[in-house]
Design a protein around this motif. Sequence first.
Motif, PDB file in Angstrom:
ATOM      1  N   LEU A  94       0.833  -1.205  -0.028  1.00  0.00           N
ATOM      2  CA  LEU A  94       0.110  -0.055  -0.047  1.00  0.00           C
ATOM      3  C   LEU A  94       0.896   1.121   0.043  1.00  0.00           C
ATOM      4  N   VAL A  95       2.012   1.098   0.980  1.00  0.00           N
ATOM      5  CA  VAL A  95       2.728   2.532   1.043  1.00  0.00           C
ATOM      6  C   VAL A  95       3.593   2.721  -0.388  1.00  0.00           C
ATOM      7  N   ARG A  96       3.976   1.600  -1.127  1.00  0.00           N
ATOM      8  CA  ARG A  96       4.613   1.568  -2.283  1.00  0.00           C
ATOM      9  C   ARG A  96       3.595   2.291  -3.402  1.00  0.00           C
ATOM     10  N   ARG A  97       2.459   1.767  -3.330  1.00  0.00           N
ATOM     11  CA  ARG A  97       1.676   2.324  -4.272  1.00  0.00           C
ATOM     12  C   ARG A  97       1.073   3.514  -4.231  1.00  0.00           C
ATOM     13  N   VAL A  98       1.213   4.273  -2.979  1.00  0.00           N
ATOM     14  CA  VAL A  98       0.581   5.456  -2.644  1.00  0.00           C
ATOM     15  C   VAL A  98       2.009   6.421  -3.225  1.00  0.00           C
ATOM     16  N   PHE A  99       2.873   5.973  -2.888  1.00  0.00           N
ATOM     17  CA  PHE A  99       4.362   6.851  -3.409  1.00  0.00           C
ATOM     18  C   PHE A  99       4.304   6.919  -4.920  1.00  0.00           C
ATOM     19  N   GLY A 100       4.049   5.658  -5.642  1.00  0.00           N
ATOM     20  CA  GLY A 100       4.135   5.390  -7.047  1.00  0.00           C
ATOM     21  C   GLY A 100       3.019   6.251  -7.647  1.00  0.00           C
ATOM     22  N   GLN A 101       1.819   6.547  -6.944  1.00  0.00           N
ATOM     23  CA  GLN A 101       0.993   7.611  -7.535  1.00  0.00           C
ATOM     24  C   GLN A 101       1.022   9.123  -7.280  1.00  0.00           C
ATOM     25  N   GLY A 102       2.342   9.230  -6.572  1.00  0.00           N
ATOM     26  CA  GLY A 102       2.556  10.641  -6.233  1.00  0.00           C
ATOM     27  C   GLY A 102       2.217  11.090  -4.928  1.00  0.00           C
ATOM     28  N   GLY A 103       1.696  10.264  -4.133  1.00  0.00           N
ATOM     29  CA  GLY A 103       1.180  10.537  -2.612  1.00  0.00           C
ATOM     30  C   GLY A 103       2.125  10.501  -1.733  1.00  0.00           C
ATOM     31  N   PHE A 104       1.623  10.756  -0.586  1.00  0.00           N
ATOM     32  CA  PHE A 104       2.552  10.369   0.686  1.00  0.00           C
ATOM     33  C   PHE A 104       1.904   9.226   1.710  1.00  0.00           C
ATOM     34  N   ALA A 105       2.736   8.454   2.149  1.00  0.00           N
ATOM     35  CA  ALA A 105       2.528   7.463   3.042  1.00  0.00           C
ATOM     36  C   ALA A 105       3.327   7.315   3.985  1.00  0.00           C
ATOM     37  N   ALA A 106       2.684   6.888   5.201  1.00  0.00           N
ATOM     38  CA  ALA A 106       3.687   6.691   6.308  1.00  0.00           C
ATOM     39  C   ALA A 106       2.962   5.429   7.319  1.00  0.00           C
ATOM     40  N   ILE A 107       3.880   4.921   8.095  1.00  0.00           N
ATOM     41  CA  ILE A 107       3.237   3.810   9.084  1.00  0.00           C
ATOM     42  C   ILE A 107       3.329   4.523  10.311  1.00  0.00           C
ATOM     43  N   GLU A 108       2.176   4.908  10.978  1.00  0.00           N
ATOM     44  CA  GLU A 108       2.042   5.612  12.054  1.00  0.00           C
ATOM     45  C   GLU A 108       2.347   4.489  13.294  1.00  0.00           C
ATOM     46  N   HIS A 109       1.655   3.241  13.098  1.00  0.00           N
ATOM     47  CA  HIS A 109       1.808   2.393  14.182  1.00  0.00           C
ATOM     48  C   HIS A 109       1.994   0.910  13.486  1.00  0.00           C
ATOM     49  N   ARG A 110       2.887   0.219  14.007  1.00  0.00           N
ATOM     50  CA  ARG A 110       3.343  -1.041  13.248  1.00  0.00           C
ATOM     51  C   ARG A 110       2.305  -2.262  14.219  1.00  0.00           C
ATOM     52  N   GLY A 111       1.581  -3.089  13.513  1.00  0.00           N
ATOM     53  CA  GLY A 111       0.828  -4.122  14.423  1.00  0.00           C
ATOM     54  C   GLY A 111       1.432  -5.391  14.307  1.00  0.00           C
ATOM     55  N   MET A 112       0.863  -6.417  14.341  1.00  0.00           N
ATOM     56  CA  MET A 112       1.028  -7.808  14.416  1.00  0.00           C
ATOM     57  C   MET A 112       1.466  -7.984  12.909  1.00  0.00           C
ATOM     58  N   GLU A 113       2.616  -8.608  12.618  1.00  0.00           N
ATOM     59  CA  GLU A 113       3.020  -8.556  11.174  1.00  0.00           C
ATOM     60  C   GLU A 113       2.222  -9.672  10.307  1.00  0.00           C
ATOM     61  N   GLU A 114       1.667 -10.834  11.008  1.00  0.00           N
ATOM     62  CA  GLU A 114       0.958 -11.598  10.325  1.00  0.00           C
ATOM     63  C   GLU A 114      -0.645 -11.314   9.970  1.00  0.00           C
ATOM     64  N   ALA A 115      -1.275 -10.888  10.971  1.00  0.00           N
ATOM     65  CA  ALA A 115      -2.636 -10.860  11.066  1.00  0.00           C
ATOM     66  C   ALA A 115      -2.934  -9.712  11.683  1.00  0.00           C
ATOM     67  N   GLY A 116      -2.274  -8.426  12.000  1.00  0.00           N
ATOM     68  CA  GLY A 116      -2.713  -7.433  12.686  1.00  0.00           C
ATOM     69  C   GLY A 116      -3.893  -6.569  11.903  1.00  0.00           C
ATOM     70  N   ALA A 117      -4.802  -6.112  12.154  1.00  0.00           N
ATOM     71  CA  ALA A 117      -6.044  -5.350  11.502  1.00  0.00           C
ATOM     72  C   ALA A 117      -5.224  -3.925  11.296  1.00  0.00           C
ATOM     73  N   ILE A 118      -5.677  -3.472  10.122  1.00  0.00           N
ATOM     74  CA  ILE A 118      -5.292  -2.400   9.266  1.00  0.00           C
ATOM     75  C   ILE A 118      -5.934  -1.347   9.289  1.00  0.00           C
ATOM     76  N   PHE A 119      -5.692  -0.217   9.888  1.00  0.00           N
ATOM     77  CA  PHE A 119      -6.420   0.987   9.645  1.00  0.00           C
ATOM     78  C   PHE A 119      -5.790   2.159   8.840  1.00  0.00           C
ATOM     79  N   VAL A 120      -6.502   2.828   7.976  1.00  0.00           N
ATOM     80  CA  VAL A 120      -5.777   3.487   6.959  1.00  0.00           C
ATOM     81  C   VAL A 120      -6.207   4.946   7.306  1.00  0.00           C
ATOM     82  N   ARG A 121      -5.491   6.085   7.321  1.00  0.00           N
ATOM     83  CA  ARG A 121      -6.064   7.377   7.877  1.00  0.00           C
ATOM     84  C   ARG A 121      -5.763   8.192   6.746  1.00  0.00           C
ATOM     85  N   GLN A 122      -6.694   8.696   6.099  1.00  0.00           N
ATOM     86  CA  GLN A 122      -6.466   9.646   4.727  1.00  0.00           C
ATOM     87  C   GLN A 122      -6.781  11.013   5.111  1.00  0.00           C
ATOM     88  N   ARG A 123      -5.484  11.673   4.940  1.00  0.00           N
ATOM     89  CA  ARG A 123      -5.646  13.168   5.212  1.00  0.00           C
ATOM     90  C   ARG A 123      -5.599  14.006   3.970  1.00  0.00           C
TER      91      ARG A 123
END
Length: 112
Positions: A13-42
Amino acid sequence: MTRLRSDIFVAALVRRVFGQGGFAAIEHRGMEEAGAIFVRQRFRDGRETLYGPAPQSLVDEEGAASRRFEIRLAAAEPDEVAALIARERKWDPDLWLVEIEVDELGDLLPLV
């Protein structure tokens, strides 16, 4: 069919955002295998939209192996989004939080 690990999904996801000219950052890293993912669009006007995992009841059999998202808050004030994220983190400290800055979500997240 198994679902893609959370860390790999977030990295893509981060790669795709940068590839489309946007910005992305991971604010909080969760469990690698199965952590729930939340996306905050500013947005440029200061508002934010928060996407979270869709309930399994909204996912059909075909989509069961992929991640699906729903809008939790749309065009909300940053304080509202932060408060909801804080409540989610109390309940699930292993969640991922990704911040993106793009004008249009496009096909970055599969929504239900």
